[in-house]
Design a protein around this motif. Sequence first.
Motif, PDB file in Angstrom:
ATOM      1  N   ILE A 155     -12.837   1.608  17.214  1.00 56.76           N
ATOM      2  CA  ILE A 155     -13.626   1.491  15.987  1.00 56.76           C
ATOM      3  C   ILE A 155     -12.868   0.563  15.053  1.00 56.76           C
ATOM      4  N   HIS A 156     -13.394  -0.625  14.857  1.00 60.02           N
ATOM      5  CA  HIS A 156     -12.691  -1.651  14.092  1.00 60.02           C
ATOM      6  C   HIS A 156     -13.033  -1.594  12.603  1.00 60.02           C
ATOM      7  N   ASP A 157     -12.070  -2.072  11.794  1.00 56.35           N
ATOM      8  CA  ASP A 157     -12.275  -2.323  10.365  1.00 56.35           C
ATOM      9  C   ASP A 157     -12.763  -1.090   9.616  1.00 56.35           C
ATOM     10  N   VAL A 158     -12.081   0.028   9.834  1.00 58.27           N
ATOM     11  CA  VAL A 158     -12.356   1.243   9.059  1.00 58.27           C
ATOM     12  C   VAL A 158     -11.577   1.152   7.746  1.00 58.27           C
ATOM     13  N   ILE A 159     -12.243   1.340   6.626  1.00 54.47           N
ATOM     14  CA  ILE A 159     -11.564   1.277   5.329  1.00 54.47           C
ATOM     15  C   ILE A 159     -10.656   2.490   5.195  1.00 54.47           C
ATOM     16  N   ASN A 160      -9.395   2.235   4.948  1.00 58.17           N
ATOM     17  CA  ASN A 160      -8.377   3.282   4.908  1.00 58.17           C
ATOM     18  C   ASN A 160      -8.264   3.863   3.504  1.00 58.17           C
ATOM     19  N   MET A 161      -8.777   5.078   3.315  1.00 59.28           N
ATOM     20  CA  MET A 161      -8.685   5.749   2.021  1.00 59.28           C
ATOM     21  C   MET A 161      -7.783   6.981   2.094  1.00 59.28           C
ATOM     22  N   GLY A 162      -6.920   7.038   3.106  1.00 55.34           N
ATOM     23  CA  GLY A 162      -6.098   8.224   3.272  1.00 55.34           C
ATOM     24  C   GLY A 162      -4.602   7.988   3.281  1.00 55.34           C
ATOM     25  N   SER A 163      -4.145   6.752   3.519  1.00 52.95           N
ATOM     26  CA  SER A 163      -2.704   6.488   3.612  1.00 52.95           C
ATOM     27  C   SER A 163      -2.075   6.377   2.227  1.00 52.95           C
ATOM     28  N   TYR A 164      -0.767   6.704   2.169  1.00 55.58           N
ATOM     29  CA  TYR A 164      -0.027   6.620   0.901  1.00 55.58           C
ATOM     30  C   TYR A 164       0.508   5.210   0.659  1.00 55.58           C
ATOM     31  N   ASN A 165      -0.236   4.222   1.062  1.00 51.36           N
ATOM     32  CA  ASN A 165       0.216   2.836   0.962  1.00 51.36           C
ATOM     33  C   ASN A 165      -0.137   2.295  -0.423  1.00 51.36           C
ATOM     34  N   TYR A 166       0.462   2.908  -1.448  1.00 49.29           N
ATOM     35  CA  TYR A 166       0.022   2.672  -2.818  1.00 49.29           C
ATOM     36  C   TYR A 166       0.110   1.201  -3.234  1.00 49.29           C
ATOM     37  N   LEU A 167       1.200   0.539  -2.910  1.00 50.51           N
ATOM     38  CA  LEU A 167       1.383  -0.848  -3.341  1.00 50.51           C
ATOM     39  C   LEU A 167       1.123  -1.850  -2.222  1.00 50.51           C
ATOM     40  N   GLY A 168       0.653  -1.358  -1.087  1.00 48.76           N
ATOM     41  CA  GLY A 168       0.285  -2.266  -0.008  1.00 48.76           C
ATOM     42  C   GLY A 168       1.449  -2.895   0.724  1.00 48.76           C
ATOM     43  N   PHE A 169       2.661  -2.311   0.627  1.00 48.12           N
ATOM     44  CA  PHE A 169       3.819  -2.896   1.303  1.00 48.12           C
ATOM     45  C   PHE A 169       3.881  -2.544   2.788  1.00 48.12           C
ATOM     46  N   ALA A 170       3.021  -1.646   3.260  1.00 42.50           N
ATOM     47  CA  ALA A 170       2.900  -1.418   4.703  1.00 42.50           C
ATOM     48  C   ALA A 170       2.018  -2.529   5.253  1.00 42.50           C
ATOM     49  N   GLU A 171       2.615  -3.657   5.536  1.00 44.11           N
ATOM     50  CA  GLU A 171       1.882  -4.870   5.865  1.00 44.11           C
ATOM     51  C   GLU A 171       2.576  -5.591   7.015  1.00 44.11           C
ATOM     52  N   ASN A 172       1.889  -6.562   7.598  1.00 44.81           N
ATOM     53  CA  ASN A 172       2.477  -7.344   8.694  1.00 44.81           C
ATOM     54  C   ASN A 172       2.440  -8.837   8.400  1.00 44.81           C
ATOM     55  N   ASN A 173       2.543  -9.181   7.133  1.00 41.84           N
ATOM     56  CA  ASN A 173       2.613 -10.579   6.734  1.00 41.84           C
ATOM     57  C   ASN A 173       3.965 -11.161   7.152  1.00 41.84           C
ATOM     58  N   ALA A 174       3.935 -12.151   8.012  1.00 38.87           N
ATOM     59  CA  ALA A 174       5.172 -12.704   8.572  1.00 38.87           C
ATOM     60  C   ALA A 174       6.071 -13.299   7.495  1.00 38.87           C
ATOM     61  N   ASP A 175       5.477 -13.895   6.470  1.00 34.66           N
ATOM     62  CA  ASP A 175       6.282 -14.484   5.404  1.00 34.66           C
ATOM     63  C   ASP A 175       7.031 -13.414   4.619  1.00 34.66           C
TER      64      ASP A 175
END
Length: 548
Positions: A155-175
């Motif tokens: 199931i792709h592209d489910v909007i995540n409203m449950g994680s504690y990723n408050y500032l969005g730093f759980a990311e995979n941006n290579a830069d």
Amino acid sequence: MARTAANGKLKVNFNQNGPKPEDMNKCTPNNGEKTGHRTDVPSRQPRQESFEQAPMYVAVLTYLGFGIVTLFGYFRDFLRAVGLEKCHLAQERQEQKAFVPLYQDFENFYTRNLYMRVRDNWNRPVCSLPGPVFDLMERVSDDYNWTFRLTGRTIHDVINMGSYNYLGFAENNADFLKTVADKTLQYGVGVCSTRQEIGNLSIHEDLELLVAEFLGVESSMTYGMGFATNSMNIPALVGKGCLILSDELNHTSLILGARLSGATIRVFKHNNMQSLEKMLREAVSSGQPRTHRPWKKILIMVEGIYSMEGSVVRLPEIIALKKKYKAYLYLDEAHSIGAVGPTGRGVTELFDLNPADVDVMMGTFTKSFGAAGGYIAGKKELVDYLRIHSHSAVYASAMSPPVTEQILRAMKCIMGKDGSTEGIRRVRQLAENTRYFRARLKEMGFIIYGNDDSPVVPILLYMPGKVVAFAREMLRRKIGVVVVGFPATPITEARARFCLSAGHTREMLNQVLHHLNEVGDALCLKFSRQKFSCRPDLFDETDFELHS
């Protein structure tokens, strides 16, 4: 109506129908540019908290619903006892019946007959980065949730409203993650030793210096696990002959640490200063039971943001009581550090208080920083003592180097030490998303708990059947939510807990709100009897005046 603003006059024209939902972002004041711990701009007072009670019929129907499923549970247990239905849970062998029972039938009643029927709403396997959107592995059950099998579909592209990723730093941006990759190549992924032996790396010390600077305290110490930061450090601080005054809604890690300490524990009502002061007065005047000797220490334990209620601690009042009765204060900022305050420094900044007034500052890196672990911060004497006496410091493996670098990266970004304004932008975006989402939910008629500044937003669902239907319907609409019920909450206060993130765009939030509105109407979840609008969010009543 006319009022005088601090910087002139503000004129706002309302149309007949009020502000449009998409313009709600204009209903929140700008906090201004802030990059330091102290600023010239006075911090605004924390917003109002809401704990609206449901109508009486909702409570009656909730108890009735639990009564019905309980009766059916006993009936199913009878069928299992006579061999008409198979029991899938682990059972003791007949020859072991004389031993101390390993499986208590009555204790497992809830699991067998209630939780199993709705188990598909929890522990869903995620197969992507848990960012603002994620992917889920589809699973089905052929035996009413006793077992699951994967279908092979995603199931792709489910909007995540449950994680504690408050500032969005759980990311995979290579830069953004380049420094983390470099540290992984330099140090590897594991330390394989404790800090007391040969696991103390230079980046660990760099992180502790940065945490102390970020919080505005003398010193800090970091740990590899957030839960153990509480459970293993509290026993090092208090023991027999000490008194712990704990908020009734404190996290399990705090409760476990208090129990392991051997200290006497007394629980005061949630955020109730009268209840706390009554216990403090009694503790000081009466002393220990039987002997009436003075307590060696009195430790008040509270959280910054309570993760099930979304409420914010009444820190100014608690500090005043702490000083009045010569007690100590232990503040758990697991959910508040990085998430509240003009520059993300937690509830001390939110209330514009001196961090030195908090004796023990605790927090975790698992939420706002997108990493793992926790910290204890305060005076240097406190931290030096814990380096020797804390079980987490002496026996636990040191924090993984890539995780350490991730925390350093995120914290430097928030503080602006990376030369950008991305960190402060995320803090402000989280605050804007929080106010917008909460205001819209109130307008729709949902009962929500907590403080207007809290990114944890519980929506009350109450009835067990509606909890299940809500979670399944939201997933069908590609929205991932967390639902919580008894025994994790009071039996009449089952809820869905939404966690806002700076990574959520306005389009994502509007999509979630649109589906919430439809599901709320379909399941009759709009129990609020109060009327709300975005007008109170347009101005601070003590600063601005509206001109017609």
